[in-house]
Design a protein around this motif. Structure first.
Motif, PDB file in Angstrom:
ATOM      1  N   TRP A 155       0.670  -1.353   0.044  1.00 10.30           N
ATOM      2  CA  TRP A 155      -0.027  -0.081   0.414  1.00 10.30           C
ATOM      3  C   TRP A 155       0.616   1.171  -0.004  1.00 10.30           C
ATOM      4  O   TRP A 155       2.587   1.139   0.644  1.00 10.30           O
ATOM      5  CB  TRP A 155      -0.749  -0.173   1.105  1.00 10.30           C
ATOM      6  CG  TRP A 155      -1.655  -1.153   1.457  1.00 10.30           C
ATOM      7  CD1 TRP A 155      -1.680  -2.350   0.368  1.00 10.30           C
ATOM      8  CD2 TRP A 155      -2.452  -0.977   2.131  1.00 10.30           C
ATOM      9  NE1 TRP A 155      -3.232  -3.286   0.836  1.00 10.30           N
ATOM     10  CE2 TRP A 155      -3.794  -2.151   2.407  1.00 10.30           C
ATOM     11  CE3 TRP A 155      -2.800  -0.604   3.872  1.00 10.30           C
ATOM     12  CZ2 TRP A 155      -4.508  -2.921   3.207  1.00 10.30           C
ATOM     13  CZ3 TRP A 155      -3.599  -1.085   4.672  1.00 10.30           C
ATOM     14  CH2 TRP A 155      -4.425  -2.308   3.984  1.00 10.30           C
ATOM     15  N   SER A 156       0.545   2.327  -0.694  1.00 16.90           N
ATOM     16  CA  SER A 156       1.758   3.689  -0.748  1.00 16.90           C
ATOM     17  C   SER A 156       1.216   4.277   0.510  1.00 16.90           C
ATOM     18  O   SER A 156      -0.089   4.450   1.770  1.00 16.90           O
ATOM     19  CB  SER A 156       0.292   4.451  -1.563  1.00 16.90           C
ATOM     20  OG  SER A 156      -0.830   4.482  -1.158  1.00 16.90           O
ATOM     21  N   ASP A 198      -5.123   7.387   5.233  1.00 15.63           N
ATOM     22  CA  ASP A 198      -6.353   7.665   4.672  1.00 15.63           C
ATOM     23  C   ASP A 198      -7.124   6.891   5.246  1.00 15.63           C
ATOM     24  O   ASP A 198      -8.229   7.142   6.706  1.00 15.63           O
ATOM     25  CB  ASP A 198      -6.921   7.494   3.268  1.00 15.63           C
ATOM     26  CG  ASP A 198      -6.411   8.673   2.165  1.00 15.63           C
ATOM     27  OD1 ASP A 198      -6.083  10.127   3.035  1.00 15.63           O
ATOM     28  OD2 ASP A 198      -6.801   9.038   0.897  1.00 15.63           O
ATOM     29  N   LEU A 199      -6.078   5.815   5.721  1.00 13.81           N
ATOM     30  CA  LEU A 199      -7.467   4.422   6.780  1.00 13.81           C
ATOM     31  C   LEU A 199      -7.060   4.710   8.157  1.00 13.81           C
ATOM     32  O   LEU A 199      -7.681   4.784   8.304  1.00 13.81           O
ATOM     33  CB  LEU A 199      -6.446   3.119   6.113  1.00 13.81           C
ATOM     34  CG  LEU A 199      -6.994   1.947   6.660  1.00 13.81           C
ATOM     35  CD1 LEU A 199      -8.536   1.859   6.630  1.00 13.81           C
ATOM     36  CD2 LEU A 199      -6.269   0.850   6.554  1.00 13.81           C
ATOM     37  N   ALA A 200      -5.749   5.326   8.263  1.00 16.31           N
ATOM     38  CA  ALA A 200      -5.838   5.796   9.550  1.00 16.31           C
ATOM     39  C   ALA A 200      -6.669   7.071   9.886  1.00 16.31           C
ATOM     40  O   ALA A 200      -6.813   6.749  11.471  1.00 16.31           O
ATOM     41  CB  ALA A 200      -3.983   6.038   9.413  1.00 16.31           C
ATOM     42  N   ILE A 221      -1.183   1.502  11.926  1.00 11.35           N
ATOM     43  CA  ILE A 221      -1.209   1.240  10.070  1.00 11.35           C
ATOM     44  C   ILE A 221       0.337   2.200  10.137  1.00 11.35           C
ATOM     45  O   ILE A 221       1.221   1.904   8.772  1.00 11.35           O
ATOM     46  CB  ILE A 221      -2.473   2.085   9.587  1.00 11.35           C
ATOM     47  CG1 ILE A 221      -2.983   1.080   9.730  1.00 11.35           C
ATOM     48  CG2 ILE A 221      -2.119   2.661   8.135  1.00 11.35           C
ATOM     49  CD1 ILE A 221      -4.655   1.128   9.522  1.00 11.35           C
ATOM     50  N   LEU A 222      -0.204   3.604  10.933  1.00  9.11           N
ATOM     51  CA  LEU A 222       1.643   4.444  10.084  1.00  9.11           C
ATOM     52  C   LEU A 222       2.817   3.841  10.794  1.00  9.11           C
ATOM     53  O   LEU A 222       3.587   4.687   9.398  1.00  9.11           O
ATOM     54  CB  LEU A 222       1.114   5.940  11.386  1.00  9.11           C
ATOM     55  CG  LEU A 222      -0.299   6.653  10.909  1.00  9.11           C
ATOM     56  CD1 LEU A 222      -0.497   8.005  11.110  1.00  9.11           C
ATOM     57  CD2 LEU A 222      -0.160   6.931   9.340  1.00  9.11           C
ATOM     58  N   ASP A 245       2.400  15.658   8.202  1.00  8.50           N
ATOM     59  CA  ASP A 245       1.416  15.372   8.314  1.00  8.50           C
ATOM     60  C   ASP A 245       1.560  14.451   8.997  1.00  8.50           C
ATOM     61  O   ASP A 245       0.942  14.407   9.769  1.00  8.50           O
ATOM     62  CB  ASP A 245       0.799  15.237   7.050  1.00  8.50           C
ATOM     63  CG  ASP A 245       0.601  16.904   6.604  1.00  8.50           C
ATOM     64  OD1 ASP A 245       0.519  17.413   6.224  1.00  8.50           O
ATOM     65  OD2 ASP A 245      -0.340  16.551   5.296  1.00  8.50           O
ATOM     66  N   LEU A 246       1.816  13.293   8.297  1.00  8.35           N
ATOM     67  CA  LEU A 246       2.466  12.335   9.380  1.00  8.35           C
ATOM     68  C   LEU A 246       2.900  12.265  10.432  1.00  8.35           C
ATOM     69  O   LEU A 246       1.861  11.167  11.334  1.00  8.35           O
ATOM     70  CB  LEU A 246       3.081  11.203   8.085  1.00  8.35           C
ATOM     71  CG  LEU A 246       2.715  10.632   6.838  1.00  8.35           C
ATOM     72  CD1 LEU A 246       4.394   9.641   5.995  1.00  8.35           C
ATOM     73  CD2 LEU A 246       1.572   9.817   7.012  1.00  8.35           C
TER      74      LEU A 246
END
Length: 273
Positions: A105-106, A112-114, A143-144, A165-166
Motif C-alpha cells: 500500500w502507498s 487515509d485508512l488511519a 498502520i502509520l 502531516d504524518l
C-alpha cells in the motif's frame, strides 16, 4: 479435519470443507459470508458485503479474525469465546476482493485508512466507549508505523504525503489514545503515551497536563511540578491545572518539611554523641 485456534484460545476453528487458492482476506478486503447455525448476534454478518477491519465491537473483531484465516469457498465451524459465553457458527467465505498486501500500500492509502480509524475512535470516545476508541486509535497508529521512512532521508514527502502531516497525525493519535486511559484513570499507560506526543510536540498542552496529573497520581511530585508548570506557562488561566499544581506544591512542601525534620534529628543525634 483440520483445526486451528487463535493464540489467546478465544477462537477455535474446525474446517468442514476446504477452500481453494492461496490468498486470504485481510484489512480492507471486501468479503461476503454465509453464516449459518448461529445465534442472532451473528446473523447480521450473513450475506452482506463486509470490509475486514471495519467491524465494530469484540464480536465483530472476532469475525474479522475468523475470516482472515479462510480461503475462498472454505466452510468452517468457529467457536468464539466472548467473556464467559461460547458462540458457535458455521461460516462460508463466498467471495472476497483482494486489496493487496499492506506492505504494497502507498503512504497515502495508509494515511487515509488511519484517518478513518481515528474518526471512528473519536465517535466512540465521545460516546464514552473507551475500549472501542482505544482499539481504533491503536490500529491507526500501527498502520502509520508501517510506513517505511529511511532514517537518513531528508525528503519532505513520503510517496506524495508530507512528513509533517504524518507526524501531526501520529502525535494526535497518541494523544487521543492517552485520553482514553486518562478517563479510565489508567495512569501507568497515560505517561508513556503522553511522552510520545511530546517527542513530536514538546509544548502540547493536553499531553503536558495529562502527564502532570499522571505523575501526581503516581506521587512523583517533582515530575508533576515540571509538567504542570509548563502548562501554566503556556496557559496561565488554566484552572484545572492550577488546582493540580497547588496540590503538588502542597505535597512537595510537606515532603520537604518532613525531610528537614529528619535531618534536624540526625544532626542533633550526632551532637549528643
Amino acid at each position: 479435519m483440520e483445526e486451528w485456534s487463535s493464540p489467546d484460545d478465544k477462537i477455535f476453528k474446525k474446517i468442514l470443507t476446504n477452500g481453494h487458492g492461496h490468498l486470504k482476506p485481510h484489512d480492507e478486503s471486501v468479503v461476503r459470508l454465509r453464516v449459518q447455525d448461529c445465534p442472532e448476534s451473528l446473523s447480521s454478518f450473513n450475506n452482506k458485503d463486509l470490509v475486514v477491519g471495519d467491524s465494530e465491537g469484540e464480536l465483530g473483531r472476532a469475525v474479522d479474525v475468523c475470516v482472515s484465516t479462510m480461503l475462498l469457498n472454505e466452510i468452517a465451524q468457529f467457536t468464539i469465546t466472548i467473556g464467559l459465553e461460547d458462540i458457535t457458527a458455521v461460516i462460508e467465505l463466498v467471495e472476497f476482493s483482494f486489496s493487496g498486501f499492506i506492505y504494497q500500500w502507498s503512504a497515502r492509502k495508509k494515511m487515509d485508512l488511519a484517518i478513518r480509524h481515528k474518526e471512528k475512535g473519536a465517535r466512540h470516545f465521545n460516546d464514552r466507549n473507551h475500549a472501542e476508541a482505544a482499539y481504533r486509535f491503536t490500529k491507526a497508529i500501527k498502520i502509520l508505523c508501517s510506513i517505511p521512512i529511511a532514517v537518513e532521508s531528508k525528503a519532505e514527502l513520503v510517496d506524495d504525503v508530507p512528513r509533517t502531516d504524518l507526524r501531526a497525525l501520529t502525535s494526535k493519535l497518541y494523544n487521543n489514545l492517552s485520553s482514553c486511559y486518562f478517563r479510565e484513570n489508567v495512569y501507568d499507560l497515560v505517561s508513556p503515551l503522553c511522552q510520545k506526543v511530546l517527542e513530536f510536540e514538546p509544548n502540547n498542552v493536553k499531553a503536558l497536563y495529562k502527564l502532570g496529573v499522571a505523575y501526581k497520581m503516581d506521587r512523583d511530585f517533582d515530575r508533576a511540578l515540571d509538567a504542570l508548570s509548563k502548562v501554566i506557562k503556556i496557559e496561565p488561566q488554566n484552572k484545572a491545572c492550577e488546582h493540580h499544581l497547588a496540590e503538588v506544591r502542597d505535597e512537595l512542601k510537606k515532603a520537604n518539611a518532613k525531610m528537614d525534620d529528619i535531618m534536624r534529628k540526625m544532626f542533633v543525634g550526632s551532637i549528643n554523641k
